[in-house]
Design an enzyme around this catalytic site. Sequence first.
Site, PDB file in Angstrom:
ATOM      1  N   LYS A 123     -17.654  32.000 -91.532  1.00  0.00           N
ATOM      2  CA  LYS A 123     -17.126  33.265 -91.034  1.00  0.00           C
ATOM      3  C   LYS A 123     -16.646  34.202 -92.014  1.00  0.00           C
ATOM      4  O   LYS A 123     -16.292  35.401 -91.638  1.00  0.00           O
ATOM      5  CB  LYS A 123     -16.311  32.903 -89.539  1.00  0.00           C
ATOM      6  N   HIS A 165     -23.179  22.708 -85.203  1.00  0.00           N
ATOM      7  CA  HIS A 165     -22.328  22.760 -84.093  1.00  0.00           C
ATOM      8  C   HIS A 165     -22.527  23.827 -83.285  1.00  0.00           C
ATOM      9  O   HIS A 165     -22.054  23.676 -81.996  1.00  0.00           O
ATOM     10  CB  HIS A 165     -20.549  22.967 -84.511  1.00  0.00           C
ATOM     11  N   HIS A 166     -23.658  24.588 -83.417  1.00  0.00           N
ATOM     12  CA  HIS A 166     -24.362  25.497 -82.391  1.00  0.00           C
ATOM     13  C   HIS A 166     -25.740  25.128 -81.914  1.00  0.00           C
ATOM     14  O   HIS A 166     -26.430  25.979 -81.262  1.00  0.00           O
ATOM     15  CB  HIS A 166     -24.374  26.728 -82.985  1.00  0.00           C
ATOM     16  N   HIS A 200     -15.310  23.912 -89.955  1.00  0.00           N
ATOM     17  CA  HIS A 200     -16.628  24.418 -89.056  1.00  0.00           C
ATOM     18  C   HIS A 200     -16.854  26.037 -89.163  1.00  0.00           C
ATOM     19  O   HIS A 200     -18.017  26.285 -89.090  1.00  0.00           O
ATOM     20  CB  HIS A 200     -16.402  23.688 -87.684  1.00  0.00           C
ATOM     21  N   ASP A 201     -15.794  26.789 -89.142  1.00  0.00           N
ATOM     22  CA  ASP A 201     -16.250  28.249 -89.240  1.00  0.00           C
ATOM     23  C   ASP A 201     -15.979  29.033 -90.526  1.00  0.00           C
ATOM     24  O   ASP A 201     -15.749  30.050 -90.357  1.00  0.00           O
ATOM     25  CB  ASP A 201     -15.160  29.038 -88.081  1.00  0.00           C
ATOM     26  N   HIS A 214     -22.998  32.432 -89.860  1.00  0.00           N
ATOM     27  CA  HIS A 214     -21.653  31.672 -90.327  1.00  0.00           C
ATOM     28  C   HIS A 214     -22.223  30.261 -90.493  1.00  0.00           C
ATOM     29  O   HIS A 214     -21.616  29.452 -91.451  1.00  0.00           O
ATOM     30  CB  HIS A 214     -20.656  31.882 -89.460  1.00  0.00           C
ATOM     31  N   ASP A 235     -14.866  21.872 -79.430  1.00  0.00           N
ATOM     32  CA  ASP A 235     -14.811  23.330 -79.860  1.00  0.00           C
ATOM     33  C   ASP A 235     -14.958  24.112 -78.380  1.00  0.00           C
ATOM     34  O   ASP A 235     -14.448  25.072 -78.238  1.00  0.00           O
ATOM     35  CB  ASP A 235     -15.941  23.564 -80.646  1.00  0.00           C
TER      36      ASP A 235
END
Length: 335
Positions: A202, A251-252, A198-199, A227, A280
């Site tokens: 970044k 996811h944000h 998911h990240d 990201h 999360d």
Amino acid sequence: MDRSGFSSTGRSDRPYRVLVVEDDGPHLSLQVDILQTLPSQVTTADSGLKALGLVKNGNFDLVLLNKRLPDIDGDEVCYRIRQELNNQLLPVIMVTGSGSSQSLHHSLSIGANDFIKKPYDPLELKSRARAAIEMKHLMDQLDDAASVLFTLAKMVEARDPTTGEHCNRLVNTCRILGETLNLSASDQEALRKGAILHDIGKIGVPDTVLLKPGELTSDEWQVMQRHAAIGADLCQQLNSVRDAVPIIRHHHERWDGSGYPDGLSGEGIPLVARVFQYADIYDALRHDRVYSKAQPVDKILEVLKLEIENGWRDPEIGRVFIDILLQDSSRFDDR
């Protein structure tokens, strides 16, 4: 102009491909001489528009970009690389004589990965260029799911020592929540991959932003928000992890449409992304981060209920997750 040098490093069968964008002759010669010791094949441009043409038609590992140019400035070049050419993964290091934090933050906010100030130590320039290039090479070489799921996740976690076993814990939490919700096998597999990947976007966020202990400025927040799209663009190109892209990109997002990057709302947010959000949030609150201390379960319950009341999270999934926490929160802390 094309100037080349190469000696075997054991890491690649070809020299690094670097574009140096600089209109000052002495600085250009110095940068080329430094970069050729990596070794690298250096292409040069003395204007922003020439640089954009080369990036559009070429395949580079790094752009070393002067902030001040005779036609369009370095910030505009970087912005167009990201937006018009849709190249999110090409490392861009901004070279500048300005020490203004506002100016540097602006460069980062429009897509620069790093910056170096004039006058610079040749070893510093060489080190930063090598680090950016080798990261790009590693990502280019990842062509199977196992490498992606392991290497990229570890690269992100290694940058922030406080995240620890974050991805492994998320896999466990997503498994429990997915099974409780009776999700399909394919959705549960997407959650497993999304928990790890998911990240990964970044990778494109500078340490000065990613590891900042205090509150981010508006420019820094724009950098951080990139990201999600960067990670989604990367994984969209890989068939083996494409099912995790809805989690990586969304996811944000927020239930009321106030999230990012696309402002989706309600059931327009993919189900797996809505499920993942709870895992999360729980992990971020339950463990120490650079910006916050670990919270007890009762405090986390309060935060989750508030997020639902504010209209930020799917209330149905939230009720299921809260019920699991009330019954036995230790299930999520197992490794």
